[in-house]
Design a protein around this motif. Structure first.
Motif, PDB file in Angstrom:
ATOM      1  N   ALA A  53     -37.188 -12.342  81.002  1.00 55.51           N
ATOM      2  CA  ALA A  53     -38.597 -12.675  80.785  1.00 55.51           C
ATOM      3  C   ALA A  53     -39.497 -11.450  80.890  1.00 55.51           C
ATOM      4  CB  ALA A  53     -39.045 -13.734  81.792  1.00 55.51           C
ATOM      5  N   ARG A  54     -39.100 -10.494  81.737  1.00 56.92           N
ATOM      6  CA  ARG A  54     -39.922  -9.297  81.980  1.00 56.92           C
ATOM      7  C   ARG A  54     -39.031  -8.068  81.902  1.00 56.92           C
ATOM      8  NH1 ARG A  54     -41.293  -7.325  87.068  1.00 56.92           N
ATOM      9  NH2 ARG A  54     -40.443  -9.229  87.998  1.00 56.92           N
ATOM     10  N   PRO A  55     -38.656  -7.666  80.678  1.00 56.48           N
ATOM     11  CA  PRO A  55     -37.684  -6.573  80.519  1.00 56.48           C
ATOM     12  C   PRO A  55     -38.286  -5.201  80.813  1.00 56.48           C
ATOM     13  CG  PRO A  55     -38.448  -7.324  78.383  1.00 56.48           C
ATOM     14  CD  PRO A  55     -39.078  -8.233  79.390  1.00 56.48           C
ATOM     15  N   GLU A  56     -38.537  -4.966  82.081  1.00 55.15           N
ATOM     16  CA  GLU A  56     -39.092  -3.690  82.525  1.00 55.15           C
ATOM     17  C   GLU A  56     -38.047  -2.942  83.341  1.00 55.15           C
ATOM     18  OE1 GLU A  56     -42.428  -4.844  84.817  1.00 55.15           O
ATOM     19  OE2 GLU A  56     -43.489  -5.778  83.136  1.00 55.15           O
ATOM     20  N   ARG A  57     -38.161  -1.633  83.376  1.00 55.08           N
ATOM     21  CA  ARG A  57     -37.178  -0.813  84.087  1.00 55.08           C
ATOM     22  C   ARG A  57     -37.126  -1.179  85.565  1.00 55.08           C
ATOM     23  NH1 ARG A  57     -36.841   3.875  87.036  1.00 55.08           N
ATOM     24  NH2 ARG A  57     -34.950   5.129  86.686  1.00 55.08           N
ATOM     25  N   GLN A  58     -38.280  -1.368  86.200  1.00 51.85           N
ATOM     26  CA  GLN A  58     -38.306  -1.668  87.622  1.00 51.85           C
ATOM     27  C   GLN A  58     -37.640  -3.007  87.925  1.00 51.85           C
ATOM     28  OE1 GLN A  58     -39.294   0.446  90.144  1.00 51.85           O
ATOM     29  NE2 GLN A  58     -38.251  -1.138  91.342  1.00 51.85           N
ATOM     30  N   CYS A  59     -37.880  -3.997  87.059  1.00 56.08           N
ATOM     31  CA  CYS A  59     -37.269  -5.304  87.251  1.00 56.08           C
ATOM     32  C   CYS A  59     -35.743  -5.209  87.127  1.00 56.08           C
ATOM     33  CB  CYS A  59     -37.825  -6.299  86.239  1.00 56.08           C
ATOM     34  SG  CYS A  59     -37.362  -8.016  86.553  1.00 56.08           S
ATOM     35  N   LEU A  60     -35.274  -4.433  86.148  1.00 54.38           N
ATOM     36  CA  LEU A  60     -33.839  -4.243  85.980  1.00 54.38           C
ATOM     37  C   LEU A  60     -33.236  -3.541  87.193  1.00 54.38           C
ATOM     38  CD1 LEU A  60     -31.251  -4.302  84.285  1.00 54.38           C
ATOM     39  CD2 LEU A  60     -32.001  -2.162  83.217  1.00 54.38           C
ATOM     40  N   MET A  61     -33.922  -2.526  87.697  1.00 55.71           N
ATOM     41  CA  MET A  61     -33.418  -1.806  88.861  1.00 55.71           C
ATOM     42  C   MET A  61     -33.383  -2.700  90.095  1.00 55.71           C
ATOM     43  SD  MET A  61     -32.551   1.036  87.653  1.00 55.71           S
ATOM     44  CE  MET A  61     -32.111   1.823  89.201  1.00 55.71           C
ATOM     45  N   ASP A  62     -34.395  -3.559  90.230  1.00 53.55           N
ATOM     46  CA  ASP A  62     -34.404  -4.501  91.356  1.00 53.55           C
ATOM     47  C   ASP A  62     -33.216  -5.454  91.270  1.00 53.55           C
ATOM     48  OD1 ASP A  62     -36.703  -3.390  92.379  1.00 53.55           O
ATOM     49  OD2 ASP A  62     -38.051  -4.897  91.532  1.00 53.55           O
ATOM     50  N   MET A  63     -32.905  -5.906  90.050  1.00 49.95           N
ATOM     51  CA  MET A  63     -31.775  -6.814  89.877  1.00 49.95           C
ATOM     52  C   MET A  63     -30.461  -6.114  90.225  1.00 49.95           C
ATOM     53  SD  MET A  63     -30.187  -8.533  86.427  1.00 49.95           S
ATOM     54  CE  MET A  63     -29.258  -7.016  86.128  1.00 49.95           C
ATOM     55  N   LEU A  64     -30.276  -4.885  89.738  1.00 47.35           N
ATOM     56  CA  LEU A  64     -29.047  -4.150  90.017  1.00 47.35           C
ATOM     57  C   LEU A  64     -28.919  -3.847  91.510  1.00 47.35           C
ATOM     58  CD1 LEU A  64     -28.974  -1.699  86.968  1.00 47.35           C
ATOM     59  CD2 LEU A  64     -27.636  -3.794  87.295  1.00 47.35           C
ATOM     60  N   ARG A  65     -30.044  -3.549  92.163  1.00 45.68           N
ATOM     61  CA  ARG A  65     -30.020  -3.321  93.614  1.00 45.68           C
ATOM     62  C   ARG A  65     -29.555  -4.577  94.334  1.00 45.68           C
ATOM     63  NH1 ARG A  65     -33.509  -4.592  97.985  1.00 45.68           N
ATOM     64  NH2 ARG A  65     -34.742  -5.799  96.496  1.00 45.68           N
ATOM     65  N   LEU A  66     -30.117  -5.725  93.958  1.00 48.72           N
ATOM     66  CA  LEU A  66     -29.737  -6.974  94.611  1.00 48.72           C
ATOM     67  C   LEU A  66     -28.271  -7.292  94.355  1.00 48.72           C
ATOM     68  CD1 LEU A  66     -31.735 -10.201  94.976  1.00 48.72           C
ATOM     69  CD2 LEU A  66     -29.484 -10.352  93.940  1.00 48.72           C
ATOM     70  N   TRP A  67     -27.819  -7.107  93.108  1.00 49.33           N
ATOM     71  CA  TRP A  67     -26.409  -7.359  92.787  1.00 49.33           C
ATOM     72  C   TRP A  67     -25.494  -6.502  93.657  1.00 49.33           C
ATOM     73  CZ3 TRP A  67     -24.875  -8.107  86.973  1.00 49.33           C
ATOM     74  CH2 TRP A  67     -25.520  -9.260  86.487  1.00 49.33           C
ATOM     75  N   GLY A  68     -25.802  -5.210  93.736  1.00 51.17           N
ATOM     76  CA  GLY A  68     -24.952  -4.306  94.491  1.00 51.17           C
ATOM     77  C   GLY A  68     -24.897  -4.643  95.967  1.00 51.17           C
ATOM     78  N   VAL A  69     -26.074  -4.917  96.542  1.00 47.79           N
ATOM     79  CA  VAL A  69     -26.137  -5.236  97.967  1.00 47.79           C
ATOM     80  C   VAL A  69     -25.416  -6.545  98.262  1.00 47.79           C
ATOM     81  CG1 VAL A  69     -27.705  -5.886  99.848  1.00 47.79           C
ATOM     82  CG2 VAL A  69     -28.245  -3.928  98.387  1.00 47.79           C
ATOM     83  N   VAL A  70     -25.679  -7.573  97.455  1.00 53.08           N
ATOM     84  CA  VAL A  70     -25.085  -8.886  97.697  1.00 53.08           C
ATOM     85  C   VAL A  70     -23.575  -8.839  97.498  1.00 53.08           C
ATOM     86  CG1 VAL A  70     -24.965 -11.269  96.858  1.00 53.08           C
ATOM     87  CG2 VAL A  70     -27.183 -10.180  97.210  1.00 53.08           C
ATOM     88  N   LEU A  71     -23.113  -8.189  96.444  1.00 53.46           N
ATOM     89  CA  LEU A  71     -21.670  -8.108  96.211  1.00 53.46           C
ATOM     90  C   LEU A  71     -20.983  -7.373  97.361  1.00 53.46           C
ATOM     91  CD1 LEU A  71     -19.178  -8.522  94.449  1.00 53.46           C
ATOM     92  CD2 LEU A  71     -19.755  -6.383  93.267  1.00 53.46           C
ATOM     93  N   ALA A  72     -21.526  -6.234  97.759  1.00 55.61           N
ATOM     94  CA  ALA A  72     -20.904  -5.464  98.840  1.00 55.61           C
ATOM     95  C   ALA A  72     -20.874  -6.261 100.141  1.00 55.61           C
ATOM     96  CB  ALA A  72     -21.655  -4.145  99.034  1.00 55.61           C
ATOM     97  N   ALA A  73     -21.990  -6.903 100.476  1.00 52.97           N
ATOM     98  CA  ALA A  73     -22.048  -7.669 101.723  1.00 52.97           C
ATOM     99  C   ALA A  73     -21.155  -8.902 101.656  1.00 52.97           C
ATOM    100  CB  ALA A  73     -23.496  -8.064 102.026  1.00 52.97           C
ATOM    101  N   ASN A  74     -21.091  -9.556 100.489  1.00 53.36           N
ATOM    102  CA  ASN A  74     -20.168 -10.684 100.324  1.00 53.36           C
ATOM    103  C   ASN A  74     -18.736 -10.254 100.596  1.00 53.36           C
ATOM    104  OD1 ASN A  74     -21.656 -12.609  97.539  1.00 53.36           O
ATOM    105  ND2 ASN A  74     -22.037 -12.677  99.728  1.00 53.36           N
ATOM    106  N   VAL A  75     -18.340  -9.112 100.024  1.00 55.14           N
ATOM    107  CA  VAL A  75     -16.964  -8.636 100.186  1.00 55.14           C
ATOM    108  C   VAL A  75     -16.699  -8.274 101.646  1.00 55.14           C
ATOM    109  CG1 VAL A  75     -15.324  -6.823  99.551  1.00 55.14           C
ATOM    110  CG2 VAL A  75     -16.748  -7.886  97.793  1.00 55.14           C
ATOM    111  N   VAL A  76     -17.663  -7.640 102.308  1.00 55.58           N
ATOM    112  CA  VAL A  76     -17.497  -7.339 103.734  1.00 55.58           C
ATOM    113  C   VAL A  76     -17.271  -8.636 104.510  1.00 55.58           C
ATOM    114  CG1 VAL A  76     -18.677  -6.519 105.813  1.00 55.58           C
ATOM    115  CG2 VAL A  76     -18.779  -5.174 103.708  1.00 55.58           C
ATOM    116  N   GLY A  77     -18.056  -9.658 104.201  1.00 58.70           N
ATOM    117  CA  GLY A  77     -17.891 -10.949 104.871  1.00 58.70           C
ATOM    118  C   GLY A  77     -16.523 -11.564 104.617  1.00 58.70           C
ATOM    119  N   THR A  78     -16.045 -11.459 103.379  1.00 58.15           N
ATOM    120  CA  THR A  78     -14.716 -12.031 103.082  1.00 58.15           C
ATOM    121  C   THR A  78     -13.618 -11.276 103.819  1.00 58.15           C
ATOM    122  OG1 THR A  78     -14.411 -10.659 101.092  1.00 58.15           O
ATOM    123  CG2 THR A  78     -15.451 -12.814 100.792  1.00 58.15           C
TER     124      THR A  78
END
Length: 298
Positions: A130-155
């Motif tokens: 909906a809002r294809p801006e660089r900052q929005c994309l970077m925020d999404m990639l940051r969240l993906w990276g943090v959540v994936l890494a923390a999920n794996v640590v938890g597993t």
């Protein structure tokens, strides 16, 4: 009666009270129809998009703690399946029942509003579309990276606890190993292909939840059971299985990462994002583009 003996009229201020009753009844009927009508695709899109916007603004520490807890609790999926396999009779139909155990971790994590990576493949992608801006994309990639890494640590924490302590019986541990080997020791190409529908099914849960009302529990139960019974691969639940086999020496790190983790990660992301999210966006693209108002009619 008026002074001249004629009956009152609306113009004289004596409206028929039955008109008010009819108006009230009509309003009630309209409310009933509105409540019974399905949410429109546009309204579902807005609910999911706004939820994604909120997720993108969450502090880093909140994401880490929530995602780590989610990874730990996803161990309940494999544990629940192993316990049911241990205690159900050795019949072909038992396969259908034991896979309901796989839903346990998803139920706890989704209804506990914890961060699960595969949910974010649709929730946080819609704001970027909906809002294809660089900052929005970077925020999404940051969240993906943090959540994936923390999920794996938890597993890994869950896998370590289950494999290195006597918390479960030897019989359940044997079932745990069987289930984990079946999931992790597929060929990389097969793991990737089987990860596609898993990503789509989790994304479908996210898409349906706004209109689920009292059926949310059964939606999560049914769709996550389908992931298990269909032998589809899920990156977070599968990481518990991978971690367990790594810690008991059944597989090496190369097999775990290259043969399972990366192919399944790619399949889940493509299934949840490139396929489902784009299909969901296609339903509402013109309405969003032209500013059509939100409504309940699909």
């Amino acid at each position: 009666m008026s002074p001249d003996g004629s009956e009152g009229t609306p113009e004289s201020g004596n409206a028929d009270p039955r008109d008010n009753d009819n108006a009230v009844r009509h309003d009630r009927e309209e409310d009933s129809v509105s409540n019974a009508t399905r949410l429109s695709a546009r309204l579902i899109y807005e609910v999911v998009r706004r939820d994604g916007e909120e997720e993108l603004r969450r502090p880093m520490s909140s994401l880490i703690f929530s995602a780590t807890a989610a990874g730990i609790l996803m161990g309940l999926s494999v544990l629940g399946e192993a316990i049911l396999r241990r205690h159900l009779p050795n019949q072909p139909s038992s396969f259908l029942l034991e896979n309901f155990g796989y839903s346990l971790g998803f139920i706890v994590v989704i209804f506990g509003r914890m961060q699960l990576f595969t949910e974010n493949t649709i929730t946080t992608v819609l704001p970027v579309i909906a809002r294809p801006e660089r900052q929005c994309l970077m925020d999404m990639l940051r969240l993906w990276g943090v959540v994936l890494a923390a999920n794996v640590v938890g597993t890994m924490i869950a896998a370590g606890f289950l494999s290195q302590t006597p918390v479960i019986s030897p019989e359940v541990k044997d079932a745990f190993v069987q289930i984990s080997k079946h999931a992790v020791e597929m060929a990389p190409g097969e793991s990737f292909v089987r990860a596609l529908p898993a990503g789509m099914l989790v994304a479908a849960i996210v898409w349906m939840m706004p209109s689920a009302e009292g059926n949310a529990f059964f939606i999560v139960l049914t769709f996550t059971w389908l992931i298990a019974v269909g032998d589809f691969t899920h990156i977070i639940a599968g990481s518990v299985e991978m971690g367990y086999l790594l810690m008991i020496g059944e597989i090496g790190i190369g097999v775990g990462v290259l043969g399972f983790f990366l192919p399944v990660l790619a399949g889940n992301v493509i299934g949840g994002t490139a396929i489902f999210t784009l299909l969901a966006w296609g339903q509402v693209r013109n309405e969003v583009k032209h500013g059509t108002g939100l409504g309940r009619h699909g």
